[in-house]
Scaffold this motif. Structure first.
Motif, PDB file in Angstrom:
ATOM      1  N   GLY A   1       0.799  -1.224   0.000  1.00  0.00           N
ATOM      2  CA  GLY A   1       0.000   0.000   0.000  1.00  0.00           C
ATOM      3  C   GLY A   1       0.826   1.266   0.000  1.00  0.00           C
ATOM      4  O   GLY A   1       0.322   2.343   0.344  1.00  0.00           O
ATOM      5  N   LEU A   2       2.108   1.169  -0.393  1.00  0.00           N
ATOM      6  CA  LEU A   2       2.981   2.349  -0.455  1.00  0.00           C
ATOM      7  C   LEU A   2       2.867   2.931  -1.862  1.00  0.00           C
ATOM      8  O   LEU A   2       3.613   2.584  -2.775  1.00  0.00           O
ATOM      9  CB  LEU A   2       4.414   1.957  -0.109  1.00  0.00           C
ATOM     10  CG  LEU A   2       4.594   1.491   1.341  1.00  0.00           C
ATOM     11  CD1 LEU A   2       5.984   0.919   1.564  1.00  0.00           C
ATOM     12  CD2 LEU A   2       4.337   2.640   2.315  1.00  0.00           C
ATOM     13  N   VAL A   3       1.921   3.825  -2.001  1.00  0.00           N
ATOM     14  CA  VAL A   3       1.474   4.280  -3.321  1.00  0.00           C
ATOM     15  C   VAL A   3       2.547   5.066  -4.059  1.00  0.00           C
ATOM     16  O   VAL A   3       2.855   4.784  -5.223  1.00  0.00           O
ATOM     17  CB  VAL A   3       0.201   5.133  -3.160  1.00  0.00           C
ATOM     18  CG1 VAL A   3      -0.187   5.752  -4.484  1.00  0.00           C
ATOM     19  CG2 VAL A   3      -0.930   4.285  -2.615  1.00  0.00           C
ATOM     20  N   LYS A   4       3.111   6.074  -3.403  1.00  0.00           N
ATOM     21  CA  LYS A   4       4.072   6.937  -4.090  1.00  0.00           C
ATOM     22  C   LYS A   4       5.270   6.133  -4.572  1.00  0.00           C
ATOM     23  O   LYS A   4       5.716   6.285  -5.718  1.00  0.00           O
ATOM     24  CB  LYS A   4       4.542   8.053  -3.162  1.00  0.00           C
ATOM     25  CG  LYS A   4       5.479   9.045  -3.844  1.00  0.00           C
ATOM     26  CD  LYS A   4       6.112  10.005  -2.867  1.00  0.00           C
ATOM     27  CE  LYS A   4       7.273   9.361  -2.144  1.00  0.00           C
ATOM     28  NZ  LYS A   4       8.064  10.323  -1.346  1.00  0.00           N
ATOM     29  N   GLU A   5       5.798   5.261  -3.715  1.00  0.00           N
ATOM     30  CA  GLU A   5       6.969   4.473  -4.071  1.00  0.00           C
ATOM     31  C   GLU A   5       6.661   3.540  -5.246  1.00  0.00           C
ATOM     32  O   GLU A   5       7.462   3.404  -6.181  1.00  0.00           O
ATOM     33  CB  GLU A   5       7.454   3.671  -2.864  1.00  0.00           C
ATOM     34  CG  GLU A   5       8.064   4.511  -1.757  1.00  0.00           C
ATOM     35  CD  GLU A   5       7.038   5.200  -0.868  1.00  0.00           C
ATOM     36  OE1 GLU A   5       5.826   4.957  -1.064  1.00  0.00           O
ATOM     37  OE2 GLU A   5       7.444   5.968   0.023  1.00  0.00           O
ATOM     38  N   SER A   6       5.498   2.906  -5.215  1.00  0.00           N
ATOM     39  CA  SER A   6       5.094   2.028  -6.312  1.00  0.00           C
ATOM     40  C   SER A   6       4.931   2.826  -7.602  1.00  0.00           C
ATOM     41  O   SER A   6       5.363   2.399  -8.679  1.00  0.00           O
ATOM     42  CB  SER A   6       3.782   1.328  -5.952  1.00  0.00           C
ATOM     43  OG  SER A   6       3.301   0.554  -7.031  1.00  0.00           O
ATOM     44  N   PHE A   7       4.318   3.975  -7.496  1.00  0.00           N
ATOM     45  CA  PHE A   7       4.064   4.824  -8.653  1.00  0.00           C
ATOM     46  C   PHE A   7       5.368   5.260  -9.321  1.00  0.00           C
ATOM     47  O   PHE A   7       5.540   5.151 -10.543  1.00  0.00           O
ATOM     48  CB  PHE A   7       3.256   6.039  -8.198  1.00  0.00           C
ATOM     49  CG  PHE A   7       2.925   7.006  -9.294  1.00  0.00           C
ATOM     50  CD1 PHE A   7       2.277   6.596 -10.430  1.00  0.00           C
ATOM     51  CD2 PHE A   7       3.244   8.352  -9.165  1.00  0.00           C
ATOM     52  CE1 PHE A   7       1.951   7.491 -11.440  1.00  0.00           C
ATOM     53  CE2 PHE A   7       2.933   9.257 -10.161  1.00  0.00           C
ATOM     54  CZ  PHE A   7       2.288   8.825 -11.298  1.00  0.00           C
ATOM     55  N   LEU A   8       6.334   5.745  -8.525  1.00  0.00           N
ATOM     56  CA  LEU A   8       7.594   6.221  -9.083  1.00  0.00           C
ATOM     57  C   LEU A   8       8.362   5.093  -9.764  1.00  0.00           C
ATOM     58  O   LEU A   8       8.935   5.280 -10.842  1.00  0.00           O
ATOM     59  CB  LEU A   8       8.444   6.859  -7.978  1.00  0.00           C
ATOM     60  CG  LEU A   8       7.905   8.163  -7.383  1.00  0.00           C
ATOM     61  CD1 LEU A   8       8.795   8.638  -6.246  1.00  0.00           C
ATOM     62  CD2 LEU A   8       7.788   9.244  -8.444  1.00  0.00           C
ATOM     63  N   ASP A   9       8.384   3.919  -9.133  1.00  0.00           N
ATOM     64  CA  ASP A   9       9.086   2.794  -9.752  1.00  0.00           C
ATOM     65  C   ASP A   9       8.416   2.354 -11.044  1.00  0.00           C
ATOM     66  O   ASP A   9       9.088   2.005 -12.025  1.00  0.00           O
ATOM     67  CB  ASP A   9       9.155   1.614  -8.780  1.00  0.00           C
ATOM     68  CG  ASP A   9      10.301   1.748  -7.781  1.00  0.00           C
ATOM     69  OD1 ASP A   9      11.130   2.657  -7.959  1.00  0.00           O
ATOM     70  OD2 ASP A   9      10.363   0.952  -6.830  1.00  0.00           O
ATOM     71  N   ALA A  10       7.089   2.359 -11.065  1.00  0.00           N
ATOM     72  CA  ALA A  10       6.374   1.966 -12.279  1.00  0.00           C
ATOM     73  C   ALA A  10       6.638   2.950 -13.420  1.00  0.00           C
ATOM     74  O   ALA A  10       6.829   2.555 -14.575  1.00  0.00           O
ATOM     75  CB  ALA A  10       4.874   1.863 -12.003  1.00  0.00           C
ATOM     76  N   ILE A  11       6.672   4.238 -13.096  1.00  0.00           N
ATOM     77  CA  ILE A  11       6.963   5.258 -14.103  1.00  0.00           C
ATOM     78  C   ILE A  11       8.378   5.063 -14.655  1.00  0.00           C
ATOM     79  O   ILE A  11       8.620   5.123 -15.870  1.00  0.00           O
ATOM     80  CB  ILE A  11       6.811   6.668 -13.506  1.00  0.00           C
ATOM     81  CG1 ILE A  11       5.339   6.984 -13.239  1.00  0.00           C
ATOM     82  CG2 ILE A  11       7.422   7.721 -14.423  1.00  0.00           C
ATOM     83  CD1 ILE A  11       4.509   7.153 -14.479  1.00  0.00           C
TER      84      ILE A  11
END
Length: 621
Positions: A495-505
């Motif tokens: 549920g660590l949204v920002k970290e997941s988002f940045l890595d996916a980008i």
């Protein structure tokens, strides 16, 4: 003024003044204009002020208007707007305080001499009134920007700090800015103030552009407030007021978003706070802040190095080391093989030295570190000792070790293909123990593959650790596509949204630049599995999300509230179905030599992860 063009109906028109060819007359006319403008009540005053706004942005280092009294003029105009609401509501005068504060900020952002002139002209008191919210959040934004520039310089900071409420107001604005902009502007389209809409879009866009710009301005309001607070944080006497637990715990979430990604925001302020002993104590006493720093350390955040600095300073301080070492040591251990990160040279060596010193110091201290942390540090030190041993080993012996590691890795691949994920993870661990330390590429592969196993075994923390280690071994660091994707999924599990988002980008970015035919984007199309995760996290990381939940703009668990944004169906952002695994699972192929077996069986994997969207790949090599 002499020689006013016959086609101009306004005597003393500023634009006509600017066309004056005689330098002496031009200077005299501009000086007269600045002196007289605040006392005038004629229509059309916003036109020359907006012209000055354009000039200030285009030529902020030009001293001409500074020497002729522009700061005094803008100060008087702001006071007039604050004290004379009848004038403010007339014609288009409502725009003038905004432009005036913006002009002050533009002319003071680069030149300390200009900032000193601004302070002497008395700009600070009216700016403080705007920061207080005497008008609206739009004027707060430019006021905090201007005050932040003035507070940057040693010669003008005391003048800003002498207004005791500035720091308190900045903290309040940083904490509440997103909610203010959401509730006062974004939430209700039909209630938006027209001049706000005009300023946001310059009359060039509709509701959608207004909303996008509002998000950007809200982020700037928060980040510029943090910049102002940061100026105070360099002074130890203000740290007590800044380091209140209720404020510190909010800082990691203040990250600027994609609309303001160039600002260090909350992590930047924490970085400043942790440089001083008086700041480190309060930070160490906030477990949530330490947890957030550890997450940033293991992420691809542009400000990763700041989080690393914070943890190292906290460990080096004997008064805070005991409080943070059990959380900080595992996170930093994962980074021990990184060589360079930005301007940080030999970063891994620095991490090892600090952890070793703290481990030795803790051995004689009253409070001991946990056995698990001690074990991790010992493993790290043993790996460093391995490097020394291997330097003295015959080349043939190292080749034998590497060949043995390859054999064990292939056994792991076979176990993975047959569905024995746990067995495969054990084999990759065995291969890591055999593989020479200098064989970074091979070890990167092993860590990344083991991270994949941990994902399937529903062990996201272990997956994050291994993916991070793989990314540290990559050259350049943090650029290995597969490891980015695996860590993005692991963060999503937690549920660590920002970290997941940045890595996916970053994963998508790496795919776009990859020469690997299986990694590169086909027909410039983002893979469905990556697009789904990015969209999901974009919704979850939406800048106004918390404010919208509070004000009923996002469905809550009981189903109340209005759906926000263009996509109302939450099911679109659910994890991928089995078909996505089948269609996208082989998008990235790590096999560079085409001699490894396929690492997965689709039906087995689908059963193991229950449809979770995981990128399954062949081995890197």
């Amino acid at each position: 003024m002499d020689k006013i063009p016959s086609d101009c109906p306004y005597p003393g028109c500023f634009f006509c003044v600017m066309k004056e060819g005689n330098p002496s007359k031009r200077r005299t006319s501009i000086l007269k204009f600045f002196r007289e403008l605040p006392a005038q009540d004629d229509d059309g005053q916003v036109l020359p002020v907006s012209g000055l706004w354009n000039t200030a942005m285009a030529h902020p280092n030009d001293p001409e208007f500074i020497n002729l009294g522009i700061f005094e003029c803008m100060t008087a105009l702001i006071w007039k707007g604050l004290k004379n609401r009848l004038w403010l509501s007339h014609d288009q005068n409502i725009y003038i305080p905004y432009y005036a504060a913006h002009i002050i900020g533009s002319y003071s952002m680069n030149m300390e001499e200009f900032a000193e002139r601004a302070v002497h002209a008395g700009v600070i008191p009216p700016l403080v009134e705007l920061l207080r919210g005497r008008l609206t959040w739009v004027e707060q934004r430019v006021a905090v920007r201007a005050l932040g520039h003035l507070a940057t310089y040693s010669s003008t900071f005391p003048a800003v700090a002498s207004h005791g409420e500035v720091l308190e107001l900045a903290i309040q604005v940083a904490s509440s800015s997103l909610e203010i902009v959401y509730s006062h502007f974004y939430q209700f389209v039909d209630r938006r103030i027209s001049y706000h809409c005009d300023l946001l879009t310059r009359g060039m866009g509709g509701v959608e552009m207004e909303s996008r710009k509002a998000e950007e301005w809200a982020s700037q309001l928060q980040c510029w407030s943090l910049q102002l607070i940061n100026c105070f944080a360099f002074k130890p006497e203000f740290l007590f007021d800044i380091c209140k637990p209720e404020f510190l715990v909010k800082l990691p979430a203040m990250w600027g978003g994609l609309v303001n990604e160039n600002s260090p925001a909350g992590i930047g302020l924490l970085h400043t706070i942790c440089q001083h002993k008086l700041g480190r104590g309060p930070v160490a006493n906030c477990p949530a802040v330490i947890d957030a720093l550890c997450n940033i350390v293991r992420s691809s955040d542009d400000w990763q190095y700041m989080a690393i600095d914070c943890l190292l300073w906290l460990l080096e301080d004997q008064s805070t080391s005991n409080k943070v070492i059990d959380k900080a040591a595992p996170a930093l251990t994962d980074l021990a093989e990184i060589s360079v990160l930005g301007d940080h040279k030999r970063l891994g060596d620095t991490i090892v030295i600090v952890l070793q010193e703290r481990c030795q110091a803790q051995g004689t201290a009253r409070n001991y570190i946990s056995s698990r942390t001690k074990e991790q540090i010992d493993e790290l030190l043993s790996s460093r000792q391995r490097i020394k041993w291997e330097k003295n080993m015959p080349k043939e012996d190292l080749q034998i070790k590497q060949a043995a590691a390859l054999v064990v890795k292939l056994e792991g691949n076979s176990l993975f293909s047959s569905g024995d994920i746990s067995g495969a993870a054990s084999k990759y661990s065995e291969a890591l123990a055999l593989c020479p330390m200098k064989s970074k590429k091979e070890r990167l592969v092993l860590y990344s593959n083991r991270a994949q196993c941990y994902l399937l075994l529903q062990q996201p923390l272990a997956a994050i650790s291994d993916a991070t280690r793989a990314l540290c071994l990559h050259n350049p660091p943090n650029r290995h596509a597969k490891s980015l994707w695996r860590r993005a999924q692991a963060y999503d599990m937690l549920g660590l949204v920002k970290e997941s988002f940045l890595d996916a980008i970053l994963f998508i970015n790496e795919c776009s630049q990859s020469n690997d035919p299986d990694l590169s984007l086909r027909h410039n199309k983002v893979p469905d599995y990556a697009e789904r995760l990015v969209k999901k996290q974009m919704h979850a990381a939406w800048l106004f999300r918390e404010a919208a939940i509070k004000h009923g703009g996002i469905p809550t668990e009981d189903g109340s509230g209005d759906v926000y944004g263009p996509e109302a169906d939450d099911s679109e952002w659910e994890t991928a179905s089995g078909s996505d695994v089948e269609n996208g699972g082989q998008e990235a192929d790590d096999n560079e030599e085409n001699d490894d077996m396929d690492m997965y069986d689709k039906s087995t994997t689908k059963d193991l992860v229950r449809g979770y969207n995981i990128l399954l790949t062949e081995d890197d090599t």
